[in-house]
Design an enzyme around this catalytic site. Structure first.
Site, PDB file in Angstrom:
ATOM      1  N   GLY A   1       0.789  -1.303  -0.015  1.00 24.36           N
ATOM      2  CA  GLY A   1       0.196  -0.093  -0.056  1.00 24.36           C
ATOM      3  C   GLY A   1       0.782   1.244   0.130  1.00 24.36           C
ATOM      4  N   HIS A   2       1.813   1.326  -0.828  1.00 24.01           N
ATOM      5  CA  HIS A   2       2.654   2.323  -0.928  1.00 24.01           C
ATOM      6  C   HIS A   2       3.693   2.249  -2.434  1.00 24.01           C
ATOM      7  CE1 HIS A   2       5.451  -0.349   1.326  1.00 24.01           C
ATOM      8  NE2 HIS A   2       6.121  -0.344   0.184  1.00 24.01           N
ATOM      9  N   ALA A   3       4.444   3.535  -2.618  1.00 23.85           N
ATOM     10  CA  ALA A   3       5.110   3.319  -3.632  1.00 23.85           C
ATOM     11  C   ALA A   3       6.457   3.931  -3.407  1.00 23.85           C
ATOM     12  CB  ALA A   3       4.800   4.270  -5.027  1.00 23.85           C
TER      13      ALA A   3
ATOM     14  N   ARG B   1       2.373  -0.855  -5.071  1.00 24.47           N
ATOM     15  CA  ARG B   1       2.263  -2.265  -4.837  1.00 24.47           C
ATOM     16  C   ARG B   1       1.450  -2.401  -3.556  1.00 24.47           C
ATOM     17  NH1 ARG B   1       7.573  -2.210  -3.611  1.00 24.47           N
ATOM     18  NH2 ARG B   1       7.393  -0.517  -5.046  1.00 24.47           N
TER      19      ARG B   1
END
Ligand code: TYD
Length: 146
Positions: A63-65, A110
């Site tokens: 839950g981040h990039a 992702r």
């Protein structure tokens, strides 16, 4: 390995720049060995290794990039799904073999979910941990991709 060269602007990277790579498997009747070695079968030098384990059923991670971080993600045990998102396209990659590594280029959102019981998610990373390299807000990610 047949990898595309990394783009100079990670915000232009797409899910199609990520690939599942067959890493080596040295077969032996007493079990297998898989080796990942800098300069041989990984497209970046590894600076950090971490692994996720004891993941409760139904949980999701990620839950981040990242702005710069490149990663190899391996299902060292069990299985899980990696959901890649470039703001336009989504790709779901199921990993379930210790000799298959998903190469994630920088600049992609992702998430990882659908962990099997006892799954171990092994991550080989191109940089040491740096919170400033994270984009944790999806809106901020979409603005970065524009
Ligand atoms: P995070 O990368 O957000 O986990 P995930 O994407 O798997 O859900 O990291 C979770 C926490 O762990 C966060 O507080 C930062 C810390 N952390 C480190 O200190 N060093 C590391 O190398 C990693 C990957 C995380």
């Amino acid at each position: 390995m047949n990898l595309k060269p990394l783009k100079m602007q990670p915000n232009k990277n797409t899910v199609f720049d990520c690939a599942v790579i067959d890493v080596s498997k040295i077969h032996n009747d007493a079990g297998n060995i898989t080796v990942v070695e800098n300069g041989d079968n990984i497209p970046f030098d590894v600076k950090r290794v971490y692994y996720l384990y004891d993941i409760p059923g139904g949980e999701a991670r990620g839950g981040h990039a990242h702005y710069e971080l490149e990663q190899f993600i391996v299902a060292a045990s069990g299985s899980f799904d990696v959901i890649l998102n470039d703001g336009k396209n989504k790709k779901i990659v199921s990993l379930n073999r210790p000799n298959k590594a998903l190469h994630i280029v920088p600049g992609l959102w992702r998430e990882i979910d659908n962990f099997s019981s006892g799954a171990i998610c092994l991550v080989l990373a191109s940089h040491i941990y740096n919170e400033n390299d994270y984009i944790r807000e999806y809106r901020e990610f979409l603005a970065y991709k524009k």
